[in-house]
Scaffold this motif. Structure first.
Motif, PDB file in Angstrom:
ATOM      1  N   ASP A   1       0.842  -1.195   0.000  1.00  0.00           N
ATOM      2  CA  ASP A   1       0.000   0.000   0.000  1.00  0.00           C
ATOM      3  C   ASP A   1       0.878   1.247   0.000  1.00  0.00           C
ATOM      4  O   ASP A   1       0.669   2.190  -0.775  1.00  0.00           O
ATOM      5  N   ALA A   2       1.886   1.254   0.872  1.00  0.00           N
ATOM      6  CA  ALA A   2       2.766   2.410   0.995  1.00  0.00           C
ATOM      7  C   ALA A   2       3.535   2.665  -0.290  1.00  0.00           C
ATOM      8  O   ALA A   2       3.799   3.825  -0.649  1.00  0.00           O
ATOM      9  N   MET A   3       3.920   1.615  -0.986  1.00  0.00           N
ATOM     10  CA  MET A   3       4.625   1.796  -2.256  1.00  0.00           C
ATOM     11  C   MET A   3       3.738   2.507  -3.270  1.00  0.00           C
ATOM     12  O   MET A   3       4.171   3.454  -3.949  1.00  0.00           O
ATOM     13  N   ALA A   4       2.492   2.083  -3.395  1.00  0.00           N
ATOM     14  CA  ALA A   4       1.576   2.732  -4.335  1.00  0.00           C
ATOM     15  C   ALA A   4       1.385   4.203  -3.978  1.00  0.00           C
ATOM     16  O   ALA A   4       1.412   5.080  -4.850  1.00  0.00           O
ATOM     17  N   GLN A   5       1.190   4.480  -2.708  1.00  0.00           N
ATOM     18  CA  GLN A   5       0.989   5.856  -2.270  1.00  0.00           C
ATOM     19  C   GLN A   5       2.240   6.703  -2.523  1.00  0.00           C
ATOM     20  O   GLN A   5       2.148   7.852  -2.984  1.00  0.00           O
ATOM     21  N   SER A   6       3.401   6.152  -2.240  1.00  0.00           N
ATOM     22  CA  SER A   6       4.645   6.893  -2.403  1.00  0.00           C
ATOM     23  C   SER A   6       4.927   7.198  -3.863  1.00  0.00           C
ATOM     24  O   SER A   6       5.332   8.317  -4.218  1.00  0.00           O
ATOM     25  N   VAL A   7       4.710   6.216  -4.726  1.00  0.00           N
ATOM     26  CA  VAL A   7       4.949   6.420  -6.150  1.00  0.00           C
ATOM     27  C   VAL A   7       3.977   7.449  -6.717  1.00  0.00           C
ATOM     28  O   VAL A   7       4.340   8.270  -7.565  1.00  0.00           O
ATOM     29  N   ALA A   8       2.738   7.423  -6.252  1.00  0.00           N
ATOM     30  CA  ALA A   8       1.759   8.401  -6.713  1.00  0.00           C
ATOM     31  C   ALA A   8       2.170   9.822  -6.311  1.00  0.00           C
ATOM     32  O   ALA A   8       1.937  10.779  -7.041  1.00  0.00           O
ATOM     33  N   GLU A   9       2.782   9.954  -5.159  1.00  0.00           N
ATOM     34  CA  GLU A   9       3.183  11.269  -4.670  1.00  0.00           C
ATOM     35  C   GLU A   9       4.482  11.767  -5.300  1.00  0.00           C
ATOM     36  O   GLU A   9       4.620  12.954  -5.610  1.00  0.00           O
ATOM     37  N   HIS A  10       5.447  10.833  -5.491  1.00  0.00           N
ATOM     38  CA  HIS A  10       6.795  11.269  -5.849  1.00  0.00           C
ATOM     39  C   HIS A  10       7.272  10.807  -7.230  1.00  0.00           C
ATOM     40  O   HIS A  10       8.304  11.298  -7.687  1.00  0.00           O
ATOM     41  N   SER A  11       6.576   9.892  -7.872  1.00  0.00           N
ATOM     42  CA  SER A  11       6.997   9.169  -9.079  1.00  0.00           C
ATOM     43  C   SER A  11       7.877   7.991  -8.649  1.00  0.00           C
ATOM     44  O   SER A  11       8.470   8.001  -7.559  1.00  0.00           O
TER      45      SER A  11
END
Length: 236
Positions: free
Chosen positions: A54-64
């Motif tokens: 979950d955190a990976m998806a959220q992080s990538v959405a925020e930062h690329s």
């Protein structure tokens, strides 16, 4: 506006499923499994691995993908860096596991929608509508699998290609079923099936890149006739 980021937040719905398709992360080389497995909801919700996905998806959405760091991921997940490395070798490994798990859920949701319909035309419409709705419901995950997977190296590209082939194969199967019911329906070439999948994904990518993921279900109506016309070709 191109490049506008989607709002993110909330736990990915695909992490709350009791009976999911087999995780693609179990397979190397971009090949997709045909079996199923069960995973209890409680196990997923209490799983550190699930929180990291979950955190990976959220992080990538925020930062690329390129700018995302393991520090971003563990901060979102509320776990230590040591815990991250207990589950994943590196950032790419975690991202690809997230991609695999989410795609497996999408494929399962689409399959369930299609199987609930008996008419081939209705199957095509239901599958398309479900696909677009699932992506719209998960903007962070959607951005990761549609846009950011290109940055995840050769394995990510291979997995993406395999997924497109799976969707094309399902269109070929609907065409086969339709021809058994109606001799006026013509055969479908594999390249055409793949082209239809690619066209849909290109329109999805455009909306996502422009920060309009919530509009994806609105593509269902205009695309349905396109899909029906090409997947169930009839003689003039």
């Amino acid at each position: 506006m191109a490049g506008r980021r989607e709002p993110v937040g909330g736990t990915l719905a695909f992490l709350n499923v009791q009976d999911r398709p087999f995780p693609l992360s179990e397979v190397d080389g971009g090949q997709l499994p045909s079996g199923r497995h069960s995973l209890t909801r409680d196990a997923v919700l209490t799983s550190q691995r699930g929180r990291l996905l979950d955190a990976m998806a959220q992080s990538v959405a925020e930062h690329s993908y390129g700018a995302t760091t393991i520090a971003h991921v563990v901060s979102h997940a509320g776990v230590s860096r040591k815990t991250f490395y207990e589950h994943f070798r590196d950032k790419e490994h975690c991202f690809l596991a997230m991609y695999d798990t989410g795609i497996a859920f999408v494929l399962g949701q689409v399959a369930a929608a299609v199987e609930a319909e008996s008419n081939p035309r209705d199957r095509l419409v239901a599958g398309l509508r479900t696909f677009l709705t699932v992506l719209a419901d998960e903007p962070a995950f959607c951005r990761a699998i549609v846009l950011e997977v290109w940055a995840a190296g050769p394995t990510g590209v291979a997995k993406r290609r395999a997924v497109l082939q799976v969707f094309a194969g399902r269109y070929l199967e609907v065409n086969r079923q339709a021809r058994e019911l109606d001799r006026r329906v013509g055969p479908l070439a594999g390249d055409v099936a793949l082209g239809v999948v690619g066209a849909i994904l290109e329109l999805v990518s455009e909306r996502v890149e422009e920060g309009r993921t919530e509009e994806l279900p609105g593509l269902s109506a205009p695309l349905s006739e396109f899909v029906i016309r090409n997947i169930l070709p009839t003689a003039a």
